[in-house]
Scaffold this motif. Sequence first.
Motif, PDB file in Angstrom:
ATOM      1  N   LEU A  63      40.316  54.189  43.889  1.00  0.00           N
ATOM      2  CA  LEU A  63      41.687  54.143  44.381  1.00  0.00           C
ATOM      3  C   LEU A  63      42.199  52.740  44.060  1.00  0.00           C
ATOM      4  N   VAL A  64      43.228  52.654  43.223  1.00  0.00           N
ATOM      5  CA  VAL A  64      43.732  51.370  42.742  1.00  0.00           C
ATOM      6  C   VAL A  64      45.180  51.214  43.187  1.00  0.00           C
ATOM      7  N   VAL A  65      45.447  50.147  43.892  1.00  0.00           N
ATOM      8  CA  VAL A  65      46.825  49.820  44.276  1.00  0.00           C
ATOM      9  C   VAL A  65      47.225  48.577  43.493  1.00  0.00           C
ATOM     10  N   THR A  66      48.253  48.712  42.660  1.00  0.00           N
ATOM     11  CA  THR A  66      48.662  47.653  41.738  1.00  0.00           C
ATOM     12  C   THR A  66      50.026  47.110  42.123  1.00  0.00           C
ATOM     13  N   ARG A  67      50.130  45.808  42.125  1.00  0.00           N
ATOM     14  CA  ARG A  67      51.420  45.173  42.400  1.00  0.00           C
ATOM     15  C   ARG A  67      52.374  45.428  41.247  1.00  0.00           C
ATOM     16  N   VAL A  68      53.602  45.756  41.556  1.00  0.00           N
ATOM     17  CA  VAL A  68      54.637  45.992  40.554  1.00  0.00           C
ATOM     18  C   VAL A  68      55.602  44.825  40.598  1.00  0.00           C
ATOM     19  N   TYR A  69      55.814  44.192  39.445  1.00  0.00           N
ATOM     20  CA  TYR A  69      56.700  43.034  39.373  1.00  0.00           C
ATOM     21  C   TYR A  69      58.081  43.435  38.873  1.00  0.00           C
ATOM     22  N   GLU A  70      59.065  42.783  39.450  1.00  0.00           N
ATOM     23  CA  GLU A  70      60.400  42.908  38.887  1.00  0.00           C
ATOM     24  C   GLU A  70      60.477  42.032  37.651  1.00  0.00           C
ATOM     25  N   GLU A  71      61.457  42.299  36.804  1.00  0.00           N
ATOM     26  CA  GLU A  71      61.574  41.576  35.550  1.00  0.00           C
ATOM     27  C   GLU A  71      61.692  40.076  35.804  1.00  0.00           C
ATOM     28  N   GLY A  72      60.837  39.293  35.176  1.00  0.00           N
ATOM     29  CA  GLY A  72      60.857  37.846  35.333  1.00  0.00           C
ATOM     30  C   GLY A  72      59.898  37.319  36.371  1.00  0.00           C
ATOM     31  N   ASP A  73      59.486  38.161  37.335  1.00  0.00           N
ATOM     32  CA  ASP A  73      58.601  37.688  38.399  1.00  0.00           C
ATOM     33  C   ASP A  73      57.234  37.282  37.886  1.00  0.00           C
ATOM     34  N   GLN A  74      56.690  38.063  36.938  1.00  0.00           N
ATOM     35  CA  GLN A  74      55.323  37.805  36.497  1.00  0.00           C
ATOM     36  C   GLN A  74      55.213  36.486  35.743  1.00  0.00           C
ATOM     37  N   ASP A  75      56.315  36.046  35.092  1.00  0.00           N
ATOM     38  CA  ASP A  75      56.271  34.779  34.375  1.00  0.00           C
ATOM     39  C   ASP A  75      56.022  33.608  35.313  1.00  0.00           C
ATOM     40  N   LEU A  76      56.441  33.732  36.584  1.00  0.00           N
ATOM     41  CA  LEU A  76      56.268  32.661  37.547  1.00  0.00           C
ATOM     42  C   LEU A  76      54.807  32.452  37.914  1.00  0.00           C
ATOM     43  N   LEU A  77      53.962  33.458  37.637  1.00  0.00           N
ATOM     44  CA  LEU A  77      52.572  33.400  38.061  1.00  0.00           C
ATOM     45  C   LEU A  77      51.630  32.968  36.949  1.00  0.00           C
ATOM     46  N   GLU A  78      52.144  32.734  35.752  1.00  0.00           N
ATOM     47  CA  GLU A  78      51.263  32.481  34.615  1.00  0.00           C
ATOM     48  C   GLU A  78      50.456  31.200  34.777  1.00  0.00           C
ATOM     49  N   ASP A  79      51.032  30.204  35.478  1.00  0.00           N
ATOM     50  CA  ASP A  79      50.333  28.924  35.612  1.00  0.00           C
ATOM     51  C   ASP A  79      49.404  28.871  36.804  1.00  0.00           C
ATOM     52  N   GLU A  80      49.372  29.925  37.621  1.00  0.00           N
ATOM     53  CA  GLU A  80      48.504  29.927  38.778  1.00  0.00           C
ATOM     54  C   GLU A  80      47.071  30.229  38.381  1.00  0.00           C
ATOM     55  N   ASP A  81      46.119  29.647  39.132  1.00  0.00           N
ATOM     56  CA  ASP A  81      44.704  29.858  38.820  1.00  0.00           C
ATOM     57  C   ASP A  81      44.279  31.269  39.135  1.00  0.00           C
ATOM     58  N   GLU A  82      44.869  31.873  40.148  1.00  0.00           N
ATOM     59  CA  GLU A  82      44.419  33.195  40.564  1.00  0.00           C
ATOM     60  C   GLU A  82      45.625  34.057  40.870  1.00  0.00           C
ATOM     61  N   THR A  83      45.624  35.257  40.349  1.00  0.00           N
ATOM     62  CA  THR A  83      46.749  36.169  40.546  1.00  0.00           C
ATOM     63  C   THR A  83      46.234  37.453  41.170  1.00  0.00           C
ATOM     64  N   ASP A  84      46.752  37.761  42.329  1.00  0.00           N
ATOM     65  CA  ASP A  84      46.353  38.980  43.031  1.00  0.00           C
ATOM     66  C   ASP A  84      47.246  40.116  42.561  1.00  0.00           C
ATOM     67  N   VAL A  85      46.770  40.867  41.574  1.00  0.00           N
ATOM     68  CA  VAL A  85      47.622  41.891  40.975  1.00  0.00           C
ATOM     69  C   VAL A  85      47.215  43.302  41.352  1.00  0.00           C
ATOM     70  N   GLU A  86      45.989  43.504  41.821  1.00  0.00           N
ATOM     71  CA  GLU A  86      45.608  44.854  42.220  1.00  0.00           C
ATOM     72  C   GLU A  86      44.437  44.811  43.200  1.00  0.00           C
ATOM     73  N   ARG A  87      44.354  45.822  44.000  1.00  0.00           N
ATOM     74  CA  ARG A  87      43.227  46.022  44.907  1.00  0.00           C
ATOM     75  C   ARG A  87      42.534  47.317  44.485  1.00  0.00           C
ATOM     76  N   VAL A  88      41.214  47.265  44.391  1.00  0.00           N
ATOM     77  CA  VAL A  88      40.439  48.390  43.868  1.00  0.00           C
ATOM     78  C   VAL A  88      39.425  48.827  44.920  1.00  0.00           C
ATOM     79  N   PHE A  89      39.353  50.140  45.169  1.00  0.00           N
ATOM     80  CA  PHE A  89      38.461  50.688  46.182  1.00  0.00           C
ATOM     81  C   PHE A  89      37.684  51.859  45.581  1.00  0.00           C
ATOM     82  N   LEU A  90      36.354  51.796  45.643  1.00  0.00           N
ATOM     83  CA  LEU A  90      35.529  52.915  45.194  1.00  0.00           C
ATOM     84  C   LEU A  90      35.710  54.067  46.181  1.00  0.00           C
ATOM     85  N   ILE A  91      36.119  55.224  45.673  1.00  0.00           N
ATOM     86  CA  ILE A  91      36.440  56.355  46.534  1.00  0.00           C
ATOM     87  C   ILE A  91      35.160  56.975  47.078  1.00  0.00           C
TER      88      ILE A  91
END
Length: 757
Positions: A63-91
């Motif tokens: 079960l994968v829950v993925t963050r959805v970015y609005e246009e331009g939002d993801q560019d703000l995260l490129e310089d960060e060391d860690e990006t929380d983009v999805e949570r993954v759970f073994l069903i």
Amino acid sequence: MNIFRSLISKVWQDPNAAEVVKISTGQLYLVRPGNIRTSRECIYNEAMATIRRVSNIEHHFQLVVTRVYEEGDQDLLEDEDETDVERVFLIGQELEFRTSESDGEPTFVWRDLDGDVDEFYEFLAAGTNNATCAFFETCMYRAMYERKYKTGADNTHDSNFEEFVWHPPAAKPTPRRKVANKASLAPAASATAASAVAEPPAEEPTPSLPEKKKLEPSIDSLITYEAELYLWDAENQDFINQGIVMASIMRPKGTSFQYYLTAENDAGLLLAHQITQYMNQRFSHKMLSLTWNYQGDDGSQSSWLFRFKEEHLSAFLQKFTECLWETLHQSSWAKLKAEDQNYAVHANEDVEMLDVENDEDDEDEVLSELDPDEEASDEDEEDEASDTANALPGSDRNSQLTVGYKGDRSYVVRGNRIGVFSHSGANAVEYCATISNIATPKGKEFKPKHVMLHDQDTKMVLMNPTDPHSLFSMDIERGKIVEEWKVHDDITVDHITPDNKFAPTTREQTLVGASHNALFRIDPRVSGTKMVESQVKQYVSKNKFSGVVTTANGRLAVASEKGDIRLFDSIGKNAKTALPPLGDPIIGVDVTADGRYIVATTQTYLLLIDTLIGEGRYQGALGFDRSFPATSKPMPRRLQLRNEHVAYMGHISFTPAKFNQGEGQEENAIVTSSGQFVIAWDFKKVKKGRLDQYEIKKYEDHVVQDSFKFGDDKEIIVALDNNVLAVNKKNLKKPTRHSLAPEGSFGSRSNIVNAPY
């Protein structure tokens, strides 16, 4: 739920469908009832929820829950060391998945296995219609069913899923703590029903014995010996003695081929673990021990050990092998030929291979450890971490890796695209290009089932899962499929391999193909269908061939899902050697260039076979060219992970293992992977009987496939779900608790950059 049956059959049975079902819009919350912190924390304000297959692990889903970015939002995260983009759970059932409502909107709720017992995740599927929510719920229960029973759910009914529907626990008075632990061997008991040594009360320094519980009269004891029982302690990193027990193999009366490994003392039955192929059993004559793993209903792994008296170990090994073989084959051990019985028993023994080299290799090993130029460095690690590639849109994951023979290139299949990577040196790979929109000459797009380089890396042969009677030839320079090779009207092409191990470095045009019951040569230059009619070996029975590989001189080894291996000197003739099955399906096979050694991969172990005939009329020949004497079959060796390491790593599912290869180069390593781990065995040590001499590197993403760079025994090319990189074998380390134990559960936050190409 039956109203979705036709829809499920379309998405569930499609081998190319990485994703089963998706809800495109929603919000993810973490709920902490009664916590002084915010009780309902928004994790992703915009998100989508997906049920996704786990690559190369059958019947497992996420079960994968993925963050959805609005246009331009993801560019703000490129310089960060860690990006929380999805949570993954073994069903699995342990998630306690259920549906609910919040302010009239549908929600999906499941436990946070990393948090407190009352913390849970909530996916608010605002605006999603009831039918879509019900379909998503049905797919969750179906995934739980397949994981628990390790089989498809095509023939199930709604009632089969009832056990996975979560119900709140009934209120009951707080009981007084008991030390007793029950175990049952009733015929109806599930394969996972088992018990462990009970926990001691907090004030006791040593384990207390459970309440007395004798074996049921409906249980037959097949063998019983006194033994010491040990349990692996993860904190102390040692096996802790649990006392003297009677170690037995039991069979419930009225059952066929169902057996349990049990331990009992004066207080009663302590444990009862069903004998299955997932036990990762390991017998040691040196330590007089049997070690195995047990997976609990919650997915947790534990490691156990019996230590016998010297005169008892061989008999227990014999009986255990018989019971495991009958479990896997659902057939009587007595029907097996004596030489095949001997073959199966020896596969569990830990003795040396034949014709071992001298100790100079050990000296070289010490020198290499002292050579600072050969040591792994932090710089290597940094280079490795930076080997990301440009992101491609879409939800597909990397599925295959093939390493080039010429020009330092590697190719990674991702959906209906192929990423091209160069080996830039210093243990690094760089993205070069993407071959997009793979399609037949008639323009029909497809996702390749398998690819193979051909004709000095100028061509790539592709297999289309929707057209198993044909192969497709791609001009790599043009990045386009230019030919369809119709092989045969009736015989399918399920597996392909080069004419010989190094044929891709030459202009050799022919290749070898195999169906489930046939072995044949393919020549794209002939008119009409491309199968060479004079070079076909077809069997009447369904042999379920699962792989074929060739030596440098064109000898062939063919493995099957039944677990047997056939050795041929040429196509069109009977096999010179037929090695009997141990029972586990073989998912991959490789061979050294000279044909001396074969490595076959099963889900939980590798099987190493020396094909040298050691005695008799043809002593010194190989099993490809002559048949082994009936009384002198080769003795297979199991390469498997140590039980205490499996207890840290969890579920084991190997990818096809490969030798390092190169013309004129001796094979000295074997590489494979499982889950997030790349694993390499030192082949020189293995040939001396040191079968557990392996090193491991853990990644934050799932390893799809790995292989040595051609002509190099140090650099390993690794394809992750969303990344491709290179690692020096020196950067693999001896496994420890620190290097193996997960920082969180399967669903823990990952800091891997999502960089497909």
